[in-house]
Design a protein around this motif. Structure first.
Motif, PDB file in Angstrom:
ATOM      1  N   THR A   1       0.814  -1.215   0.000  1.00  0.00           N
ATOM      2  CA  THR A   1       0.000   0.000   0.000  1.00  0.00           C
ATOM      3  C   THR A   1       0.849   1.268   0.000  1.00  0.00           C
ATOM      4  OG1 THR A   1      -1.752  -1.155   1.227  1.00  0.00           O
ATOM      5  CG2 THR A   1      -1.818   1.247   1.224  1.00  0.00           C
ATOM      6  N   VAL A   2       1.868   1.306   0.839  1.00  0.00           N
ATOM      7  CA  VAL A   2       2.657   2.526   1.029  1.00  0.00           C
ATOM      8  C   VAL A   2       3.763   2.651  -0.019  1.00  0.00           C
ATOM      9  CG1 VAL A   2       4.086   3.816   2.655  1.00  0.00           C
ATOM     10  CG2 VAL A   2       2.123   2.500   3.480  1.00  0.00           C
ATOM     11  N   TYR A   3       4.328   1.522  -0.420  1.00  0.00           N
ATOM     12  CA  TYR A   3       5.420   1.540  -1.409  1.00  0.00           C
ATOM     13  C   TYR A   3       5.064   0.628  -2.590  1.00  0.00           C
ATOM     14  CZ  TYR A   3       7.854   3.379   2.686  1.00  0.00           C
ATOM     15  OH  TYR A   3       8.205   4.108   3.786  1.00  0.00           O
ATOM     16  N   PRO A   4       4.054   0.985  -3.371  1.00  0.00           N
ATOM     17  CA  PRO A   4       3.580   0.096  -4.442  1.00  0.00           C
ATOM     18  C   PRO A   4       4.614  -0.161  -5.533  1.00  0.00           C
ATOM     19  CG  PRO A   4       2.571   2.267  -4.610  1.00  0.00           C
ATOM     20  CD  PRO A   4       3.297   2.245  -3.309  1.00  0.00           C
ATOM     21  N   LEU A   5       5.355   0.853  -5.949  1.00  0.00           N
ATOM     22  CA  LEU A   5       6.317   0.681  -7.031  1.00  0.00           C
ATOM     23  C   LEU A   5       7.475  -0.230  -6.613  1.00  0.00           C
ATOM     24  CD1 LEU A   5       6.472   4.326  -8.468  1.00  0.00           C
ATOM     25  CD2 LEU A   5       5.127   2.375  -9.276  1.00  0.00           C
ATOM     26  N   GLN A   6       8.022   0.014  -5.439  1.00  0.00           N
ATOM     27  CA  GLN A   6       9.116  -0.819  -4.940  1.00  0.00           C
ATOM     28  C   GLN A   6       8.647  -2.243  -4.680  1.00  0.00           C
ATOM     29  OE1 GLN A   6       8.215   2.157  -3.910  1.00  0.00           O
ATOM     30  NE2 GLN A   6       9.944   3.421  -3.222  1.00  0.00           N
ATOM     31  N   SER A   7       7.401  -2.370  -4.218  1.00  0.00           N
ATOM     32  CA  SER A   7       6.871  -3.701  -3.911  1.00  0.00           C
ATOM     33  C   SER A   7       6.713  -4.541  -5.166  1.00  0.00           C
ATOM     34  CB  SER A   7       5.524  -3.565  -3.193  1.00  0.00           C
ATOM     35  OG  SER A   7       5.678  -2.915  -1.950  1.00  0.00           O
ATOM     36  N   ARG A   8       6.309  -3.909  -6.247  1.00  0.00           N
ATOM     37  CA  ARG A   8       6.162  -4.651  -7.500  1.00  0.00           C
ATOM     38  C   ARG A   8       7.490  -5.205  -7.986  1.00  0.00           C
ATOM     39  NH1 ARG A   8       2.223  -0.402 -10.766  1.00  0.00           N
ATOM     40  NH2 ARG A   8       0.388  -0.642  -9.398  1.00  0.00           N
ATOM     41  N   GLN A   9       8.554  -4.510  -7.647  1.00  0.00           N
ATOM     42  CA  GLN A   9       9.878  -4.920  -8.122  1.00  0.00           C
ATOM     43  C   GLN A   9      10.537  -5.956  -7.205  1.00  0.00           C
ATOM     44  OE1 GLN A   9      12.558  -1.650  -8.659  1.00  0.00           O
ATOM     45  NE2 GLN A   9      14.221  -2.918  -9.493  1.00  0.00           N
ATOM     46  N   TYR A  10      10.403  -5.769  -5.904  1.00  0.00           N
ATOM     47  CA  TYR A  10      11.147  -6.613  -4.967  1.00  0.00           C
ATOM     48  C   TYR A  10      10.276  -7.584  -4.170  1.00  0.00           C
ATOM     49  CZ  TYR A  10      14.765  -3.114  -5.886  1.00  0.00           C
ATOM     50  OH  TYR A  10      15.675  -2.288  -6.496  1.00  0.00           O
ATOM     51  N   LEU A  11       9.029  -7.204  -3.915  1.00  0.00           N
ATOM     52  CA  LEU A  11       8.166  -8.035  -3.076  1.00  0.00           C
ATOM     53  C   LEU A  11       7.392  -9.022  -3.942  1.00  0.00           C
ATOM     54  CD1 LEU A  11       7.194  -8.567  -0.209  1.00  0.00           C
ATOM     55  CD2 LEU A  11       5.378  -6.881  -0.575  1.00  0.00           C
ATOM     56  N   THR A  12       7.838 -10.265  -3.956  1.00  0.00           N
ATOM     57  CA  THR A  12       7.202 -11.315  -4.752  1.00  0.00           C
ATOM     58  C   THR A  12       6.682 -12.413  -3.833  1.00  0.00           C
ATOM     59  OG1 THR A  12       9.273 -12.549  -5.001  1.00  0.00           O
ATOM     60  CG2 THR A  12       8.780 -10.844  -6.653  1.00  0.00           C
ATOM     61  N   ALA A  13       5.895 -13.317  -4.425  1.00  0.00           N
ATOM     62  CA  ALA A  13       5.394 -14.448  -3.655  1.00  0.00           C
ATOM     63  C   ALA A  13       6.553 -15.318  -3.163  1.00  0.00           C
ATOM     64  CB  ALA A  13       4.441 -15.270  -4.515  1.00  0.00           C
ATOM     65  N   THR A  14       7.592 -15.445  -3.978  1.00  0.00           N
ATOM     66  CA  THR A  14       8.767 -16.218  -3.577  1.00  0.00           C
ATOM     67  C   THR A  14       9.464 -15.579  -2.378  1.00  0.00           C
ATOM     68  OG1 THR A  14       9.113 -16.940  -5.857  1.00  0.00           O
ATOM     69  CG2 THR A  14      10.978 -17.146  -4.349  1.00  0.00           C
ATOM     70  N   ALA A  15       9.570 -14.255  -2.395  1.00  0.00           N
ATOM     71  CA  ALA A  15      10.193 -13.544  -1.277  1.00  0.00           C
ATOM     72  C   ALA A  15       9.404 -13.754   0.017  1.00  0.00           C
ATOM     73  CB  ALA A  15      10.297 -12.063  -1.603  1.00  0.00           C
ATOM     74  N   VAL A  16       8.082 -13.743  -0.096  1.00  0.00           N
ATOM     75  CA  VAL A  16       7.235 -13.972   1.079  1.00  0.00           C
ATOM     76  C   VAL A  16       7.447 -15.378   1.622  1.00  0.00           C
ATOM     77  CG1 VAL A  16       4.859 -14.155   1.895  1.00  0.00           C
ATOM     78  CG2 VAL A  16       5.516 -12.276   0.383  1.00  0.00           C
ATOM     79  N   CYS A  17       7.537 -16.365   0.736  1.00  0.00           N
ATOM     80  CA  CYS A  17       7.755 -17.754   1.159  1.00  0.00           C
ATOM     81  C   CYS A  17       9.115 -17.917   1.831  1.00  0.00           C
ATOM     82  CB  CYS A  17       7.642 -18.692  -0.033  1.00  0.00           C
ATOM     83  SG  CYS A  17       5.971 -18.818  -0.706  1.00  0.00           S
ATOM     84  N   LEU A  18      10.118 -17.212   1.326  1.00  0.00           N
ATOM     85  CA  LEU A  18      11.439 -17.256   1.953  1.00  0.00           C
ATOM     86  C   LEU A  18      11.408 -16.615   3.342  1.00  0.00           C
ATOM     87  CD1 LEU A  18      13.784 -16.410  -1.072  1.00  0.00           C
ATOM     88  CD2 LEU A  18      13.467 -18.633   0.058  1.00  0.00           C
ATOM     89  N   CYS A  19      10.648 -15.545   3.484  1.00  0.00           N
ATOM     90  CA  CYS A  19      10.470 -14.925   4.800  1.00  0.00           C
ATOM     91  C   CYS A  19       9.778 -15.898   5.756  1.00  0.00           C
ATOM     92  CB  CYS A  19       9.658 -13.646   4.683  1.00  0.00           C
ATOM     93  SG  CYS A  19      10.530 -12.266   3.901  1.00  0.00           S
ATOM     94  N   SER A  20       8.805 -16.632   5.237  1.00  0.00           N
ATOM     95  CA  SER A  20       8.103 -17.623   6.042  1.00  0.00           C
ATOM     96  C   SER A  20       9.054 -18.720   6.512  1.00  0.00           C
ATOM     97  CB  SER A  20       6.958 -18.237   5.238  1.00  0.00           C
ATOM     98  OG  SER A  20       6.354 -19.308   5.950  1.00  0.00           O
TER      99      SER A  20
END
Length: 285
Positions: free
Chosen positions: A128-147
């Motif tokens: 919500t706050v950083y939509p452009l950066q999130s599209r580039q770096y925040l992926t489903a794979t990144a979330v799974c790695l965080c998990s």
């Protein structure tokens, strides 16, 4: 973090470890209240397991849900599924006799569930706050790695806490668990509330987000936090009563401690079962 929730409350069990093997038995099955309570808990747990499994299956098999937000919901559903399962077996049956270290698994998955709740809040905030950066770096794979990182950290933390507790008197161990539970209550609520407030402030400046959408987000976060707080307070209350029982045993205090345990099991099952349904029903508000 409920390792000492069941201390001194196993008087209702029979010795089931016979030469014929292990017999799984219900813990609360004598009075009418206990039978009703058992039915309610297993009903809630069943809906929780089904809801979390359906959520995981839908997210895994439907490509349109392969997004960071739904990935965070999926890993939370996995943690909640394991949490409600272990909580139900640990609190409602004599499974602990067959596997005494089962409570360690319960501590790990519940702590993991707390952190995954914070992960979901963080993902929604970043998108919500950083939509452009999130599209580039925040992926489903990144979330799974965080998990995966969360699972590793929780395993190390709980095993480390268990190892440290072995050399301490039981009274001190309960005090440590009380401190940890209070800390977890404050940190989880603070993270969720702060990220949500910042997200809502950002959305207020967006013309594409309606007042109804903001209200829905407020309701979802409020309900999730309230249920979490009620559950965590029950664990804290039990820890406190155990400390007083160590100081001076009181039949009345012990009776209240057992009553709190009913509340603890009920709110725990609700806490780990409700998220899929809250997130689903929020779409209709």
């Amino acid at each position: 973090m409920d390792d000492y929730v069941d201390i001194s409350t196993q008087e209702g069990f029979e010795n089931d470890l016979t030469s014929e093997g292990f017999t799984l038995k219900l813990r609360f099955s004598e009075t009418s209240f206990e039978i009703t309570f058992t039915c309610v808990i297993f009903t809630i747990a069943s809906f929780g397991c089904i809801g979390n499994l359906v959520t995981i299956g839908k997210i895994v098999h439907d490509p349109k849900y392969h997004t960071p937000t739904f990935a965070a919901i999926g890993v939370l559903a996995l943690a909640d599924f394991v949490s409600v399962t272990t909580l139900t077996f640990d609190a409602m049956t004599n499974f602990w006799k067959f596997l005494p270290s089962f409570s360690v698994v319960g501590d790990i998955v519940q702590l993991s569930s707390y952190f995954h709740l914070c992960l979901l809040s963080a993902v929604r905030y970043l998108i919500t706050v950083y939509p452009l950066q999130s599209r580039q770096y925040l992926t489903a794979t990144a979330v799974c790695l965080c998990s995966l990182t969360i699972w590793i950290v929780t395993v190390v933390a709980i095993l480390g806490l268990r190892y440290t507790s072995k050399t301490l008197p039981e009274k001190n161990v309960v005090a440590i668990y009380l401190t940890v539970n209070v800390f977890m209550l404050l940190i989880v609520c603070s993270i969720m509330a702060l990220l949500h407030v910042k997200k809502i402030r950002t959305l207020q400046n967006s013309l594409s987000v309606t007042e109804q959408s903001q209200r829905r987000m407020n309701i979802v976060v409020t309900v999730i936090i309230i249920i979490f707080v009620l559950y965590q307070l029950s664990i804290i209350a039990i820890n406190i009563t155990i400390i007083f029982l160590y100081q001076q045993f009181s039949a009345e205090l012990y009776y209240h401690r057992v009553n709190i345990e009913y509340y603890y099991v009920f709110t725990g099952c609700i806490n780990f079962s409700c998220n899929p349904y809250i997130l689903f029903l929020s779409q209709f508000l």
